[in-house]
Design a protein around this motif. Sequence first.
Motif, PDB file in Angstrom:
ATOM      1  N   GLU A 122       0.852  -1.174  -0.133  1.00 18.48           N
ATOM      2  CA  GLU A 122       0.104  -0.051   0.053  1.00 18.48           C
ATOM      3  C   GLU A 122       0.627   1.157   0.027  1.00 18.48           C
ATOM      4  O   GLU A 122       0.522   2.311  -0.474  1.00 18.48           O
ATOM      5  N   ASP A 123       2.006   1.228   0.438  1.00 11.25           N
ATOM      6  CA  ASP A 123       3.208   2.372   0.180  1.00 11.25           C
ATOM      7  C   ASP A 123       3.877   2.420  -0.957  1.00 11.25           C
ATOM      8  O   ASP A 123       4.490   3.491  -1.109  1.00 11.25           O
ATOM      9  N   ARG A 124       3.333   1.528  -1.640  1.00  6.98           N
ATOM     10  CA  ARG A 124       4.180   1.526  -3.193  1.00  6.98           C
ATOM     11  C   ARG A 124       3.180   1.779  -4.566  1.00  6.98           C
ATOM     12  O   ARG A 124       3.419   2.219  -5.531  1.00  6.98           O
ATOM     13  N   ILE A 125       1.986   1.391  -4.167  1.00  6.15           N
ATOM     14  CA  ILE A 125       0.850   1.504  -5.432  1.00  6.15           C
ATOM     15  C   ILE A 125       1.000   2.832  -6.059  1.00  6.15           C
ATOM     16  O   ILE A 125       0.736   2.756  -7.311  1.00  6.15           O
ATOM     17  N   GLU A 126       1.002   3.695  -5.342  1.00  4.49           N
ATOM     18  CA  GLU A 126       0.761   5.193  -5.849  1.00  4.49           C
ATOM     19  C   GLU A 126       2.480   5.790  -6.211  1.00  4.49           C
ATOM     20  O   GLU A 126       2.434   6.791  -7.066  1.00  4.49           O
ATOM     21  N   ARG A 127       3.475   4.957  -6.290  1.00  2.00           N
ATOM     22  CA  ARG A 127       4.668   5.338  -6.552  1.00  2.00           C
ATOM     23  C   ARG A 127       5.231   4.732  -7.749  1.00  2.00           C
ATOM     24  O   ARG A 127       5.626   3.632  -7.922  1.00  2.00           O
ATOM     25  N   GLU A 128       5.241   5.498  -8.822  1.00  2.00           N
ATOM     26  CA  GLU A 128       5.488   5.080 -10.061  1.00  2.00           C
ATOM     27  C   GLU A 128       7.071   4.892 -10.355  1.00  2.00           C
ATOM     28  O   GLU A 128       7.536   4.512 -11.257  1.00  2.00           O
ATOM     29  N   ASP A 129       7.819   5.702  -9.304  1.00  7.45           N
ATOM     30  CA  ASP A 129       9.297   5.439  -9.282  1.00  7.45           C
ATOM     31  C   ASP A 129       9.726   4.251  -8.511  1.00  7.45           C
ATOM     32  O   ASP A 129      10.998   4.107  -8.731  1.00  7.45           O
ATOM     33  N   ILE A 130       8.859   3.312  -8.204  1.00  2.89           N
ATOM     34  CA  ILE A 130       9.268   2.144  -7.558  1.00  2.89           C
ATOM     35  C   ILE A 130       8.845   0.986  -8.405  1.00  2.89           C
ATOM     36  O   ILE A 130       7.961   1.014  -9.033  1.00  2.89           O
ATOM     37  N   PRO A 131       9.866  -0.064  -8.761  1.00  2.00           N
ATOM     38  CA  PRO A 131       9.528  -1.025  -9.572  1.00  2.00           C
ATOM     39  C   PRO A 131       8.454  -1.895  -9.175  1.00  2.00           C
ATOM     40  O   PRO A 131       8.103  -1.881  -8.092  1.00  2.00           O
ATOM     41  N   LEU A 132       7.805  -2.687  -9.850  1.00  2.00           N
ATOM     42  CA  LEU A 132       6.785  -3.847  -9.602  1.00  2.00           C
ATOM     43  C   LEU A 132       7.699  -4.828  -8.719  1.00  2.00           C
ATOM     44  O   LEU A 132       8.803  -4.981  -9.120  1.00  2.00           O
ATOM     45  N   ILE A 133       6.969  -5.361  -7.777  1.00  2.00           N
ATOM     46  CA  ILE A 133       7.576  -6.367  -7.202  1.00  2.00           C
ATOM     47  C   ILE A 133       6.745  -7.755  -7.192  1.00  2.00           C
ATOM     48  O   ILE A 133       5.573  -7.645  -6.923  1.00  2.00           O
ATOM     49  N   ILE A 134       7.433  -8.824  -7.842  1.00  2.00           N
ATOM     50  CA  ILE A 134       6.614  -9.989  -8.047  1.00  2.00           C
ATOM     51  C   ILE A 134       7.599 -11.232  -7.455  1.00  2.00           C
ATOM     52  O   ILE A 134       8.578 -10.874  -7.174  1.00  2.00           O
ATOM     53  N   ALA A 135       6.767 -12.190  -7.351  1.00  2.00           N
ATOM     54  CA  ALA A 135       7.378 -13.616  -6.593  1.00  2.00           C
ATOM     55  C   ALA A 135       6.829 -14.669  -7.263  1.00  2.00           C
ATOM     56  O   ALA A 135       5.676 -14.963  -7.773  1.00  2.00           O
ATOM     57  N   GLY A 136       7.610 -15.599  -7.381  1.00  2.00           N
ATOM     58  CA  GLY A 136       7.313 -17.006  -7.861  1.00  2.00           C
ATOM     59  C   GLY A 136       8.188 -17.923  -7.041  1.00  2.00           C
ATOM     60  O   GLY A 136       9.039 -17.655  -6.073  1.00  2.00           O
ATOM     61  N   GLY A 137       7.862 -19.407  -7.189  1.00  2.00           N
ATOM     62  CA  GLY A 137       8.605 -20.335  -6.658  1.00  2.00           C
ATOM     63  C   GLY A 137       7.544 -21.123  -5.883  1.00  2.00           C
ATOM     64  O   GLY A 137       6.412 -20.980  -5.851  1.00  2.00           O
ATOM     65  N   PRO A 138       7.986 -22.299  -5.436  1.00  2.00           N
ATOM     66  CA  PRO A 138       6.644 -23.123  -4.596  1.00  2.00           C
ATOM     67  C   PRO A 138       6.095 -22.658  -3.465  1.00  2.00           C
ATOM     68  O   PRO A 138       4.902 -22.941  -3.448  1.00  2.00           O
ATOM     69  N   CYS A 139       6.711 -21.535  -2.817  1.00  2.00           N
ATOM     70  CA  CYS A 139       5.710 -20.777  -1.909  1.00  2.00           C
ATOM     71  C   CYS A 139       4.676 -20.153  -2.337  1.00  2.00           C
ATOM     72  O   CYS A 139       3.858 -19.680  -1.348  1.00  2.00           O
ATOM     73  N   THR A 140       4.729 -19.993  -3.469  1.00  2.00           N
ATOM     74  CA  THR A 140       3.493 -19.117  -3.920  1.00  2.00           C
ATOM     75  C   THR A 140       2.096 -20.004  -3.940  1.00  2.00           C
ATOM     76  O   THR A 140       1.162 -19.321  -4.239  1.00  2.00           O
ATOM     77  N   THR A 141       2.455 -21.122  -3.619  1.00  2.00           N
ATOM     78  CA  THR A 141       1.053 -22.170  -3.628  1.00  2.00           C
ATOM     79  C   THR A 141       0.317 -21.716  -2.542  1.00  2.00           C
ATOM     80  O   THR A 141      -0.754 -22.223  -2.312  1.00  2.00           O
ATOM     81  N   ASN A 142       0.819 -20.900  -1.406  1.00  2.00           N
ATOM     82  CA  ASN A 142      -0.115 -20.177  -0.350  1.00  2.00           C
ATOM     83  C   ASN A 142       0.393 -18.668  -0.436  1.00  2.00           C
ATOM     84  O   ASN A 142       1.486 -18.478   0.635  1.00  2.00           O
ATOM     85  N   PRO A 143       0.230 -17.868  -0.989  1.00  2.00           N
ATOM     86  CA  PRO A 143       0.513 -16.466  -0.960  1.00  2.00           C
ATOM     87  C   PRO A 143       0.225 -15.697   0.201  1.00  2.00           C
ATOM     88  O   PRO A 143       0.747 -14.407   0.264  1.00  2.00           O
ATOM     89  N   LEU A 144      -0.863 -16.062   0.658  1.00  2.00           N
ATOM     90  CA  LEU A 144      -1.511 -15.139   1.669  1.00  2.00           C
ATOM     91  C   LEU A 144      -0.553 -14.431   2.794  1.00  2.00           C
ATOM     92  O   LEU A 144      -0.631 -13.300   3.175  1.00  2.00           O
ATOM     93  N   PRO A 145       0.434 -15.120   3.468  1.00  3.15           N
ATOM     94  CA  PRO A 145       1.278 -14.755   4.401  1.00  3.15           C
ATOM     95  C   PRO A 145       2.391 -13.606   3.630  1.00  3.15           C
ATOM     96  O   PRO A 145       2.830 -12.786   4.626  1.00  3.15           O
ATOM     97  N   MET A 146       2.384 -13.490   2.435  1.00  5.70           N
ATOM     98  CA  MET A 146       3.213 -12.348   1.892  1.00  5.70           C
ATOM     99  C   MET A 146       2.543 -11.474   0.896  1.00  5.70           C
ATOM    100  O   MET A 146       3.170 -10.668   0.358  1.00  5.70           O
ATOM    101  N   GLU A 147       1.302 -11.378   1.012  1.00  6.54           N
ATOM    102  CA  GLU A 147       0.530 -10.748  -0.110  1.00  6.54           C
ATOM    103  C   GLU A 147       0.797  -9.065   0.459  1.00  6.54           C
ATOM    104  O   GLU A 147       0.211  -8.454  -0.524  1.00  6.54           O
ATOM    105  N   ARG A 148       1.109  -8.756   1.529  1.00 11.43           N
ATOM    106  CA  ARG A 148       1.011  -7.307   1.785  1.00 11.43           C
ATOM    107  C   ARG A 148       2.371  -6.747   1.264  1.00 11.43           C
ATOM    108  O   ARG A 148       2.388  -5.638   1.306  1.00 11.43           O
ATOM    109  N   PHE A 149       3.281  -7.679   0.806  1.00 10.97           N
ATOM    110  CA  PHE A 149       4.524  -7.273   0.574  1.00 10.97           C
ATOM    111  C   PHE A 149       4.782  -7.301  -0.968  1.00 10.97           C
ATOM    112  O   PHE A 149       5.894  -6.907  -1.641  1.00 10.97           O
TER     113      PHE A 149
END
Length: 590
Positions: free
Chosen positions: A137-164
């Motif tokens: 929520e501190d990045r969504i309006e910041r166009e100077d900040i890159p997109l942050i994406i994630a992959g790997g086996p732990c994304t099969t339950n993304p909820l613990p990391m979805e705020r980040f």
Amino acid sequence: MNNINRWLQTSGVLHRVRKPSRYIGNEWNSVIKNSKKISLRFALVFPDLYEVGISNLGLRILYDILNNREDVFAERAYLPWKDMIEEMEKVNVPLFTLETKTPLTEFDVIGFSLQYELSYTNVLLALELSKIPILFEDRIEREDIPLIIAGGPCTTNPLPMERFIDAFVVGDGEEIINEIAEALIQTKRLRKVRKLETLSKIKGIYVPVFHKNKNIKITKRIVNLNDYPIPTKQIVPYMDTIHDRGIIEVMRGCNRGCRFCHAGMIYRPVREREPRTLAKSINELVENTGYEEISLLSLSTSDCTGLNDLLEMILPKFEKNKIAISVPSTRVDAFNVDIANKISKIRRTGLTFAPEAGSQRMRNVINKNISYDDIFEALKKAKESGWTRVKLYFMIGLPFEKDDDILEMVDLIKTIKSNLRFKEVNVSVATLVPKPHTPFQFAKQISPEESFRRFEILKKARKYAKIFLHNPFKSLIEGIISRGDEKISKLILKAHMKGAAFDDWEESFNFNIWKEALQEIEIDPNEYIRERGYNEKLPWDFIELGIDRNFLVREYEKSKNALTTEDCRWGRCTYCGVCYNLGVSNILVH
């Protein structure tokens, strides 16, 4: 020369830190491009030390695919060790990539690899070191900040990391990574929210800001490995690393059906590569890297139906040139000993097997499908073939385990040492962490105190073997996060703020930090390690991996009665649902 490069070369910092080659880059086969001539800059970040991340096959694959495009430049970044972090903070140097020493804030997109839950605080540390706001929520309006994406086996339950994390990739990356690159190039001049909206329309991507609370299923991506080339220009580091060898993935997926195994469930079905393609790629890899050891990687390499064909193609040349072949820990049976004997003609190390449980009842509970005779005969054959050292992996805390089962583990270790007379027997014991999307997702995880109690029983085997117990407190935190929901993001953030980092490293893990964090945000650990009901809504249910929930329930019920399920490659369909639900099937050479 940019400022970071100048600092590295002139400040003397590389003389003050341990293992300076972690930070210099310019390794053999690393890629440098003119960033002014490309359309998308992509930072691939492994949230752990260089010597761990450089060996990760997933990042090797993505690095190769992205840099084979003329319009994309992919660079790598890893977490610096604590001494380097102190040096960077003294002079306000942000986290940077190895290829061009560029701060991560200057990239279009940052991709994190989520391989294990205890690396989550490292992700937050990496963002902090990069001068990037940790919360979405501190990045969504910041166009100077890159997109942050994630992959790997732990994304099969993304909820613990979805705020980040802005967007999660679920499933195989070979195909979807190009779709992500195309989407971000086409939307480069649009606002960040529009970029995320575009990504949200790609199958296999979970974008919380668009998908949250909309009753949408995110279906994993799956590929035929034979449609994609094997990376043969793998980066050769200047220092010793965790797995310092060339890596060739011979197949992906495993249908053995071990009920505790997360990877065995999420990577279904089995997809083998053609032996001739593998042999050609292996020879190219050796030519391009000079590696003297090649790892034939998969979840169960000895199950690969084309393995003997492959070995016949490569062994004569490898024996002549003294190039070793290694395989991951294998099943305990005579066939695997035969394979080990074949590849050990070049260089012999210790044998590693994973019986997982000591009693036949418990091996049936977890669906290991090996008998006492299988174990004994395989190890007997290994000893007769000249092997003198063996390493065994076991678990405690399995569902329905009794003290008598642990005593049988002691007896098994005693038999291996006393009757077969191995010179050295090493035993590694871990507490079961029930994982999402497995039959044991319904099971209760035992407490650290109970782990220590059961380990006391196992200590009777110390006169026969060296026994190492994986830290039960680490297993507790892993278990809380693994089956966690959105609330666990508060725990991860609080632990990070208290200094938690490198939690997968025994010398860095501090349970007191996590204990205090749990207390301060009023989370009861027992709520997350408890048994789950069959009809209970689980946080990860919206991630569709093709596995029917009814299959997981049936398997858990069978485990209660110590009943086994056969591998569909060698027997009948087990109705796990993957092939029907995803429109795929096993791809076997023979």
